[in-house]
Design a protein around this motif. Structure first.
Motif, PDB file in Angstrom:
ATOM      1  N   VAL A   9       0.830  -1.200   0.000  1.00  0.00           N
ATOM      2  CA  VAL A   9       0.000   0.000   0.000  1.00  0.00           C
ATOM      3  C   VAL A   9       0.865   1.251   0.000  1.00  0.00           C
ATOM      4  N   ARG A  10       0.233   2.378  -0.351  1.00  0.00           N
ATOM      5  CA  ARG A  10       0.865   3.686  -0.263  1.00  0.00           C
ATOM      6  C   ARG A  10       0.028   4.547   0.662  1.00  0.00           C
ATOM      7  N   VAL A  19       4.688   7.266   1.643  1.00  0.00           N
ATOM      8  CA  VAL A  19       5.459   6.085   2.045  1.00  0.00           C
ATOM      9  C   VAL A  19       4.765   4.830   1.540  1.00  0.00           C
ATOM     10  N   GLU A  20       5.557   3.908   0.971  1.00  0.00           N
ATOM     11  CA  GLU A  20       5.024   2.632   0.515  1.00  0.00           C
ATOM     12  C   GLU A  20       5.543   1.522   1.411  1.00  0.00           C
ATOM     13  N   GLY A  21       4.711   0.538   1.682  1.00  0.00           N
ATOM     14  CA  GLY A  21       5.112  -0.594   2.493  1.00  0.00           C
ATOM     15  C   GLY A  21       4.034  -1.655   2.519  1.00  0.00           C
ATOM     16  N   LYS A  22       4.370  -2.768   3.172  1.00  0.00           N
ATOM     17  CA  LYS A  22       3.404  -3.853   3.295  1.00  0.00           C
ATOM     18  C   LYS A  22       2.641  -3.731   4.599  1.00  0.00           C
ATOM     19  N   ILE A  34      -1.398  -1.416  10.286  1.00  0.00           N
ATOM     20  CA  ILE A  34      -0.012  -1.055  10.538  1.00  0.00           C
ATOM     21  C   ILE A  34       0.765  -1.323   9.269  1.00  0.00           C
ATOM     22  N   VAL A  35       1.486  -0.302   8.782  1.00  0.00           N
ATOM     23  CA  VAL A  35       2.255  -0.381   7.539  1.00  0.00           C
ATOM     24  C   VAL A  35       3.735  -0.292   7.890  1.00  0.00           C
ATOM     25  N   GLU A  36       4.556  -1.164   7.276  1.00  0.00           N
ATOM     26  CA  GLU A  36       6.001  -1.138   7.497  1.00  0.00           C
ATOM     27  C   GLU A  36       6.568   0.221   7.141  1.00  0.00           C
ATOM     28  N   GLY A  37       7.317   0.817   8.038  1.00  0.00           N
ATOM     29  CA  GLY A  37       8.025   2.060   7.749  1.00  0.00           C
ATOM     30  C   GLY A  37       7.180   3.313   7.745  1.00  0.00           C
ATOM     31  N   ALA A  38       5.923   3.225   8.090  1.00  0.00           N
ATOM     32  CA  ALA A  38       5.048   4.400   8.097  1.00  0.00           C
ATOM     33  C   ALA A  38       4.551   4.671   9.511  1.00  0.00           C
ATOM     34  N   LEU A  69      -4.267   0.675  -1.938  1.00  0.00           N
ATOM     35  CA  LEU A  69      -3.597  -0.505  -2.463  1.00  0.00           C
ATOM     36  C   LEU A  69      -2.839  -0.174  -3.737  1.00  0.00           C
ATOM     37  N   ILE A  70      -1.651  -0.764  -3.888  1.00  0.00           N
ATOM     38  CA  ILE A  70      -0.880  -0.611  -5.119  1.00  0.00           C
ATOM     39  C   ILE A  70      -1.164  -1.831  -5.982  1.00  0.00           C
ATOM     40  N   ASP A  71      -1.638  -1.576  -7.201  1.00  0.00           N
ATOM     41  CA  ASP A  71      -1.951  -2.659  -8.139  1.00  0.00           C
ATOM     42  C   ASP A  71      -0.654  -3.374  -8.510  1.00  0.00           C
TER      43      ASP A  71
END
Length: 103
Positions: A9-10, A19-22, A34-38, A69-71
């Protein structure tokens, strides 16, 4: 909630915008993820005999409406829709922009 653990996701709003992360964890009742790095916050932890205390940096939950969500195919942000798979008769997620299955 249309997001799942493991989705890339972004962040589209807030202090971590861009920020982008899983997604590592979801809280469905609170509509938060909860997003990694965000959304890194500092947490004070008291030490005990085995662990040392100190100031830790941890990822805090973000509202699910602040991420997109990032396609996986186009690498762009997209909305999520649902459709019924004709072969298995199960509900599956699709990208609203490309109308292709996400998972």
């Amino acid at each position: 909630m249309k997001l799942k653990v493991g989705d890339k996701v972004r962040v589209i709003a807030g202090s971590s915008k861009g920020v982008e992360g899983k997604i590592t964890k979801t809280f469905k009742d609170e509509n938060r993820v909860i997003v990694e790095g965000a959304h890194i916050v500092k947490k004070h932890k008291k030490g005990n005999g085995q662990e040392t205390g100190g100031i830790l940096e941890v990822e805090a939950p973000i509202d699910a409406s602040n991420v997109m969500l990032i396609d996986p195919k186009t690498k762009k942000t997209t909305r999520i829709g649902y459709t019924i798979d004709e072969k298995t008769n199960k509900k599956c997620r699709i990208s609203k922009k490309s109308n292709e299955k996400i998972d």
